[in-house]
Design a protein around this motif. Structure first.
Motif, short mmCIF file in Angstrom:
data_model
loop_
_atom_site.label_atom_id
_atom_site.label_comp_id
_atom_site.label_asym_id
_atom_site.label_seq_id
_atom_site.Cartn_x
_atom_site.Cartn_y
_atom_site.Cartn_z
N LYS A 10 0.83 -1.21 0.00
CA LYS A 10 0.00 0.00 0.00
C LYS A 10 0.86 1.26 0.00
O LYS A 10 0.59 2.21 -0.73
CB LYS A 10 -0.92 -0.02 1.21
N GLN A 11 1.90 1.29 0.82
CA GLN A 11 2.75 2.46 0.93
C GLN A 11 3.54 2.70 -0.37
O GLN A 11 3.77 3.84 -0.76
CB GLN A 11 3.71 2.31 2.10
N SER A 12 3.99 1.66 -0.97
CA SER A 12 4.80 1.80 -2.19
C SER A 12 3.96 2.01 -3.45
O SER A 12 4.51 2.30 -4.51
CB SER A 12 5.68 0.56 -2.38
N GLY A 13 2.68 1.88 -3.35
CA GLY A 13 1.81 2.06 -4.52
C GLY A 13 1.73 0.85 -5.41
O GLY A 13 1.07 0.88 -6.45
N LEU A 14 2.41 -0.24 -5.03
CA LEU A 14 2.40 -1.44 -5.87
C LEU A 14 1.01 -2.07 -5.93
O LEU A 14 0.64 -2.67 -6.95
CB LEU A 14 3.41 -2.45 -5.35
N MET A 15 0.26 -1.92 -4.81
CA MET A 15 -1.07 -2.53 -4.79
C MET A 15 -1.96 -1.94 -5.88
O MET A 15 -2.70 -2.67 -6.56
CB MET A 15 -1.71 -2.32 -3.41
N ASN A 16 -1.89 -0.61 -6.05
CA ASN A 16 -2.70 0.03 -7.11
C ASN A 16 -2.30 -0.46 -8.49
O ASN A 16 -3.15 -0.68 -9.36
CB ASN A 16 -2.54 1.55 -7.02
N ASN A 17 -0.99 -0.62 -8.68
CA ASN A 17 -0.52 -1.10 -9.98
C ASN A 17 -0.97 -2.54 -10.24
O ASN A 17 -1.36 -2.88 -11.36
CB ASN A 17 1.00 -1.03 -10.04
N ILE A 18 -0.90 -3.37 -9.20
CA ILE A 18 -1.32 -4.76 -9.35
C ILE A 18 -2.82 -4.83 -9.66
O ILE A 18 -3.25 -5.56 -10.57
CB ILE A 18 -0.98 -5.56 -8.08
N ILE A 19 -3.60 -4.05 -8.92
CA ILE A 19 -5.06 -4.04 -9.17
C ILE A 19 -5.35 -3.52 -10.57
O ILE A 19 -6.19 -4.07 -11.29
CB ILE A 19 -5.77 -3.18 -8.10
N GLY A 20 -4.64 -2.45 -10.95
CA GLY A 20 -4.84 -1.90 -12.30
C GLY A 20 -4.49 -2.91 -13.38
O GLY A 20 -5.18 -3.02 -14.39
N SER A 21 -3.40 -3.67 -13.16
CA SER A 21 -2.99 -4.68 -14.14
C SER A 21 -4.03 -5.78 -14.26
O SER A 21 -4.36 -6.24 -15.36
CB SER A 21 -1.64 -5.28 -13.75
N ILE A 22 -4.57 -6.22 -13.11
CA ILE A 22 -5.59 -7.27 -13.12
C ILE A 22 -6.84 -6.79 -13.85
O ILE A 22 -7.43 -7.52 -14.66
CB ILE A 22 -5.92 -7.70 -11.68
N ILE A 23 -7.25 -5.54 -13.57
CA ILE A 23 -8.43 -4.99 -14.23
C ILE A 23 -8.21 -4.89 -15.74
O ILE A 23 -9.09 -5.23 -16.55
CB ILE A 23 -8.78 -3.61 -13.64
N LEU A 24 -7.00 -4.43 -16.14
CA LEU A 24 -6.68 -4.31 -17.58
C LEU A 24 -6.75 -5.67 -18.26
O LEU A 24 -7.35 -5.80 -19.34
CB LEU A 24 -5.29 -3.71 -17.74
N ILE A 25 -6.14 -6.68 -17.65
CA ILE A 25 -6.15 -8.01 -18.24
C ILE A 25 -7.57 -8.55 -18.34
O ILE A 25 -7.96 -9.15 -19.35
CB ILE A 25 -5.26 -8.97 -17.41
N LEU A 27 -10.39 -6.79 -18.53
CA LEU A 27 -11.12 -6.05 -19.56
C LEU A 27 -10.73 -6.50 -20.97
O LEU A 27 -11.60 -6.72 -21.82
CB LEU A 27 -10.86 -4.54 -19.40
N LEU A 28 -9.42 -6.66 -21.21
CA LEU A 28 -8.98 -7.08 -22.54
C LEU A 28 -9.40 -8.51 -22.83
O LEU A 28 -9.74 -8.84 -23.98
CB LEU A 28 -7.46 -6.94 -22.64
N PHE A 29 -9.39 -9.37 -21.81
CA PHE A 29 -9.84 -10.75 -22.00
C PHE A 29 -11.33 -10.77 -22.35
O PHE A 29 -11.76 -11.51 -23.24
CB PHE A 29 -9.58 -11.55 -20.73
N SER A 30 -12.10 -9.94 -21.69
CA SER A 30 -13.53 -9.86 -21.98
C SER A 30 -13.76 -9.31 -23.39
O SER A 30 -14.63 -9.79 -24.13
CB SER A 30 -14.24 -8.97 -20.95
#
Length: 275
Positions: A10-25, A27-30
């Motif tokens: 959470k502090q490093s911002g990696l969680m947002n990137n991981i969530i964003g990557s999962i959402i992107l994948i 959406l593109l899969f759909s």
């Protein structure tokens, strides 16, 4: 003070990137599934055009995924710029063939070398293109060898790196018709001149049904590309192979996908057989 793994993300911002990557994948899969279903419902003039749309949708999904992931992780990549440079050098060395394949794929797309359904010859491989992407090209092989024109039933996957060093011959680039050349050997001790004339007459008769259409298509090609218009009627040339053999080289206009069929029809009729 101890920091848990979750708090670190959470502090490093990696969680947002991981969530964003999962959402992107997701959406593109759909999108990929929806695009395939839509393409299957559409009515196309031919299956080749349908395959083109399927391949293009797949490649578009890959491109959007790569650019999306680069955008999401851009800030983290900047922080490791120095390390990335060193890693990139090692990566280039380790993935040389993959990079060459990507360059060959870029050359293929930018140069519009061929499309789905085209009949091509790449080095010693010849056949119909049934799939391609940035790394490889899949060909339904025709042969065996360069002088045969039958489907072998084999699927050949060609790395795109070959396009950087190997000529690519697109036999369907000229349209529905092309010019086909093959040799017929004769003994110089026989009346080969009479046999050559007989062979030419059979070829003229075999090509007569589509000669007008072929001539019209070649005239359009000549005007479009600024080429000199040549006669496309069946013709022969004589090649003295040695002191005992003479080759009659026959050139005929043929449908682009029927070279083997027309050649065999001419030879079988000349031999007195029924094609």
């Amino acid at each position: 003070m101890k920091v848990t793994t979750l708090e670190f993300f959470k502090q490093s911002g990696l969680m947002n990137n991981i969530i964003g990557s999962i959402i992107l994948i997701a959406l593109l899969f759909s999108f990929r599934i929806l695009a395939l279903r839509t393409i299957q419902k559409w009515k196309f003039p031919s299956n080749e055009i349908r395959r083109k749309w399927i391949v293009q949708s797949r490649n578009a999904t890959i491109v959007f995924l790569l650019f999306g992931l680069l955008f999401i992780w851009a800030s983290e990549l900047k922080e490791f710029a120095v390390s990335i440079v060193a890693f990139a050098v090692a990566l280039v060395i380790a993935t040389k063939e993959m990079i060459l394949c990507m360059l060959g794929g870029f050359l293929k797309y930018s140069g519009n070398l061929f499309s789905i359904g085209d009949r091509v010859e790449i080095g010693e491989v010849r056949g119909d293109v049934i799939n391609h992407n940035f790394f490889v090209t899949t060909i339904y092989e025709i042969g065996p060898g360069q002088k045969m024109h039958q489907f072998t039933g084999r699927i050949v996957v060609v790395p795109n790196s070959l396009f950087l060093s190997t000529p690519v011959i697109n036999e369907t680039e000229t349209g529905q018709f092309g010019l086909h050349v093959f040799r017929v050997p004769f003994s110089r001790n026989t009346n080969w001149q009479i046999e050559a004339s007989k062979l030419l007459e059979i070829a003229k008769h075999e090509c007569s049904e589509y000669l007008k259409q072929a001539r019209s298509e070649f005239e359009k090609l000549s005007k479009r590309e600024g080429l000199e218009i040549h006669k496309i009627e069946p013709r022969i040339q004589i090649h003295y192979y040695d002191e005992k053999r003479v080759d009659v080289v026959l050139r005929i206009p043929v449908p682009a996908r029927a070279k083997g069929r027309v050649e065999q029809s001419v030879l079988m009729k000349y031999s007195g057989l029924q094609p």
